[in-house]
Scaffold this motif. Structure first.
Motif, PDB file in Angstrom:
ATOM      1  N   PRO A   1       0.811  -1.217   0.000  1.00  0.00           N
ATOM      2  CA  PRO A   1       0.000   0.000   0.000  1.00  0.00           C
ATOM      3  C   PRO A   1       0.847   1.270   0.000  1.00  0.00           C
ATOM      4  N   VAL A   2       2.138   1.177   0.321  1.00  0.00           N
ATOM      5  CA  VAL A   2       2.997   2.361   0.372  1.00  0.00           C
ATOM      6  C   VAL A   2       3.598   2.655  -0.997  1.00  0.00           C
ATOM      7  N   CYS A   3       4.294   1.680  -1.586  1.00  0.00           N
ATOM      8  CA  CYS A   3       4.972   1.913  -2.863  1.00  0.00           C
ATOM      9  C   CYS A   3       4.165   1.425  -4.062  1.00  0.00           C
ATOM     10  N   ARG A   4       3.050   0.748  -3.828  1.00  0.00           N
ATOM     11  CA  ARG A   4       2.137   0.262  -4.862  1.00  0.00           C
ATOM     12  C   ARG A   4       2.771  -0.720  -5.838  1.00  0.00           C
ATOM     13  N   ARG A   5       3.811  -1.438  -5.421  1.00  0.00           N
ATOM     14  CA  ARG A   5       4.450  -2.438  -6.274  1.00  0.00           C
ATOM     15  C   ARG A   5       4.020  -3.831  -5.833  1.00  0.00           C
ATOM     16  N   ASP A   6       4.074  -4.777  -6.773  1.00  0.00           N
ATOM     17  CA  ASP A   6       3.822  -6.185  -6.457  1.00  0.00           C
ATOM     18  C   ASP A   6       5.075  -6.719  -5.777  1.00  0.00           C
ATOM     19  N   ALA A   7       4.939  -7.087  -4.500  1.00  0.00           N
ATOM     20  CA  ALA A   7       6.090  -7.528  -3.718  1.00  0.00           C
ATOM     21  C   ALA A   7       6.546  -8.930  -4.113  1.00  0.00           C
ATOM     22  N   GLY A   8       5.690  -9.709  -4.753  1.00  0.00           N
ATOM     23  CA  GLY A   8       6.052 -11.073  -5.118  1.00  0.00           C
ATOM     24  C   GLY A   8       5.748 -12.075  -4.017  1.00  0.00           C
ATOM     25  N   TYR A   9       5.243 -11.591  -2.898  1.00  0.00           N
ATOM     26  CA  TYR A   9       4.854 -12.433  -1.768  1.00  0.00           C
ATOM     27  C   TYR A   9       3.695 -11.746  -1.058  1.00  0.00           C
ATOM     28  N   VAL A  10       2.998 -12.469  -0.226  1.00  0.00           N
ATOM     29  CA  VAL A  10       1.877 -11.887   0.509  1.00  0.00           C
ATOM     30  C   VAL A  10       2.436 -10.944   1.567  1.00  0.00           C
ATOM     31  N   ILE A  11       1.947  -9.708   1.580  1.00  0.00           N
ATOM     32  CA  ILE A  11       2.405  -8.701   2.527  1.00  0.00           C
ATOM     33  C   ILE A  11       2.028  -9.149   3.942  1.00  0.00           C
ATOM     34  N   PRO A  12       2.988  -9.214   4.876  1.00  0.00           N
ATOM     35  CA  PRO A  12       2.665  -9.619   6.245  1.00  0.00           C
ATOM     36  C   PRO A  12       1.732  -8.610   6.919  1.00  0.00           C
ATOM     37  N   ALA A  13       0.726  -9.099   7.589  1.00  0.00           N
ATOM     38  CA  ALA A  13      -0.213  -8.220   8.286  1.00  0.00           C
ATOM     39  C   ALA A  13       0.484  -7.477   9.425  1.00  0.00           C
ATOM     40  N   SER A  14       1.521  -8.073   9.986  1.00  0.00           N
ATOM     41  CA  SER A  14       2.233  -7.428  11.086  1.00  0.00           C
ATOM     42  C   SER A  14       2.972  -6.176  10.617  1.00  0.00           C
ATOM     43  N   LEU A  15       3.429  -6.154   9.356  1.00  0.00           N
ATOM     44  CA  LEU A  15       4.113  -4.985   8.818  1.00  0.00           C
ATOM     45  C   LEU A  15       3.153  -4.031   8.125  1.00  0.00           C
ATOM     46  N   GLY A  16       2.220  -4.583   7.363  1.00  0.00           N
ATOM     47  CA  GLY A  16       1.284  -3.761   6.620  1.00  0.00           C
ATOM     48  C   GLY A  16       1.883  -3.154   5.367  1.00  0.00           C
ATOM     49  N   MET A  17       3.102  -3.512   5.037  1.00  0.00           N
ATOM     50  CA  MET A  17       3.789  -3.010   3.841  1.00  0.00           C
ATOM     51  C   MET A  17       4.889  -3.999   3.490  1.00  0.00           C
ATOM     52  N   CYS A  18       5.492  -3.815   2.319  1.00  0.00           N
ATOM     53  CA  CYS A  18       6.556  -4.728   1.909  1.00  0.00           C
ATOM     54  C   CYS A  18       7.796  -4.507   2.775  1.00  0.00           C
ATOM     55  N   THR A  19       8.692  -5.444   2.755  1.00  0.00           N
ATOM     56  CA  THR A  19       9.883  -5.381   3.601  1.00  0.00           C
ATOM     57  C   THR A  19      10.762  -4.173   3.286  1.00  0.00           C
ATOM     58  N   PRO A  20      11.027  -3.838   2.009  1.00  0.00           N
ATOM     59  CA  PRO A  20      11.836  -2.639   1.746  1.00  0.00           C
ATOM     60  C   PRO A  20      11.209  -1.352   2.285  1.00  0.00           C
ATOM     61  N   CYS A  21       9.891  -1.239   2.251  1.00  0.00           N
ATOM     62  CA  CYS A  21       9.239  -0.050   2.801  1.00  0.00           C
ATOM     63  C   CYS A  21       9.260  -0.060   4.327  1.00  0.00           C
ATOM     64  N   ALA A  22       9.180  -1.223   4.925  1.00  0.00           N
ATOM     65  CA  ALA A  22       9.166  -1.327   6.385  1.00  0.00           C
ATOM     66  C   ALA A  22      10.553  -1.107   6.972  1.00  0.00           C
ATOM     67  N   TYR A  23      11.597  -1.552   6.267  1.00  0.00           N
ATOM     68  CA  TYR A  23      12.968  -1.427   6.775  1.00  0.00           C
ATOM     69  C   TYR A  23      13.851  -0.752   5.719  1.00  0.00           C
ATOM     70  N   PRO A  24      13.668   0.537   5.466  1.00  0.00           N
ATOM     71  CA  PRO A  24      14.455   1.194   4.417  1.00  0.00           C
ATOM     72  C   PRO A  24      15.940   1.287   4.750  1.00  0.00           C
ATOM     73  N   GLU A  25      16.285   1.402   6.026  1.00  0.00           N
ATOM     74  CA  GLU A  25      17.698   1.504   6.413  1.00  0.00           C
ATOM     75  C   GLU A  25      18.458   0.214   6.106  1.00  0.00           C
ATOM     76  N   ALA A  26      17.805  -0.925   6.210  1.00  0.00           N
ATOM     77  CA  ALA A  26      18.453  -2.190   5.878  1.00  0.00           C
ATOM     78  C   ALA A  26      18.698  -2.285   4.376  1.00  0.00           C
ATOM     79  N   GLN A  27      17.832  -1.712   3.574  1.00  0.00           N
ATOM     80  CA  GLN A  27      18.001  -1.742   2.122  1.00  0.00           C
ATOM     81  C   GLN A  27      19.148  -0.824   1.678  1.00  0.00           C
ATOM     82  N   ARG A  28      19.323   0.312   2.379  1.00  0.00           N
ATOM     83  CA  ARG A  28      20.403   1.224   2.029  1.00  0.00           C
ATOM     84  C   ARG A  28      21.762   0.627   2.384  1.00  0.00           C
ATOM     85  N   ALA A  29      21.808  -0.142   3.481  1.00  0.00           N
ATOM     86  CA  ALA A  29      23.072  -0.738   3.925  1.00  0.00           C
ATOM     87  C   ALA A  29      23.515  -1.883   3.015  1.00  0.00           C
ATOM     88  N   ALA A  30      22.564  -2.524   2.352  1.00  0.00           N
ATOM     89  CA  ALA A  30      22.901  -3.679   1.522  1.00  0.00           C
ATOM     90  C   ALA A  30      23.443  -3.331   0.172  1.00  0.00           C
TER      91      ALA A  30
END
Length: 112
Positions: A83-112
């Motif tokens: 719902p944040v970036c409007r992209r198909d994540a390729g997996y079911v979005i976890p209800a606990s996050l409510g968004m894809c992993t890159p949107c939920a943890y942007p700092e981890a994506q920048r470090a990688a």
């Protein structure tokens, strides 16, 4: 008490099956009432219960229509779309996050 016959786990009589067993055989209960139940004892909690249906009254599973398949595809796409970036994540979005992993943890994506 429910008034239904109760059988121990794995000791159901022939001609009866659970919903999962019916589905595996390509059948469905078809509106019939539960005729018996299975109980599997557990140590510290109440028993597990499974309801039994008659095989001779079971009906075949309704075939999947093209419209039902399309509706199912749309529903699964909605579960995969962030719902944040409007992209198909390729997996079911976890209800606990409510968004894809890159949107939920942007700092981890920048470090990688």
């Amino acid at each position: 008490m429910t008034g239904l016959p109760v059988y121990r786990w794995r000791l159901a009589p022939d001609g009866m099956a659970t919903r999962r067993q019916l589905r595996a055989a390509g059948l469905r209960p078809g509106g019939q009432d539960v005729v018996a139940q299975l109980e599997r004892p557990r140590r510290r909690r109440g028993p597990l219960v499974a309801y039994l249906y008659r095989l001779d009254l079971a009906l075949p599973v309704r075939p999947m229509t093209a419209r039902k398949a399309a509706a199912l595809d749309r529903a699964n796409l909605a579960r995969r779309t962030c719902p944040v970036c409007r992209r198909d994540a390729g997996y079911v979005i976890p209800a606990s996050l409510g968004m894809c992993t890159p949107c939920a943890y942007p700092e981890a994506q920048r470090a990688a």
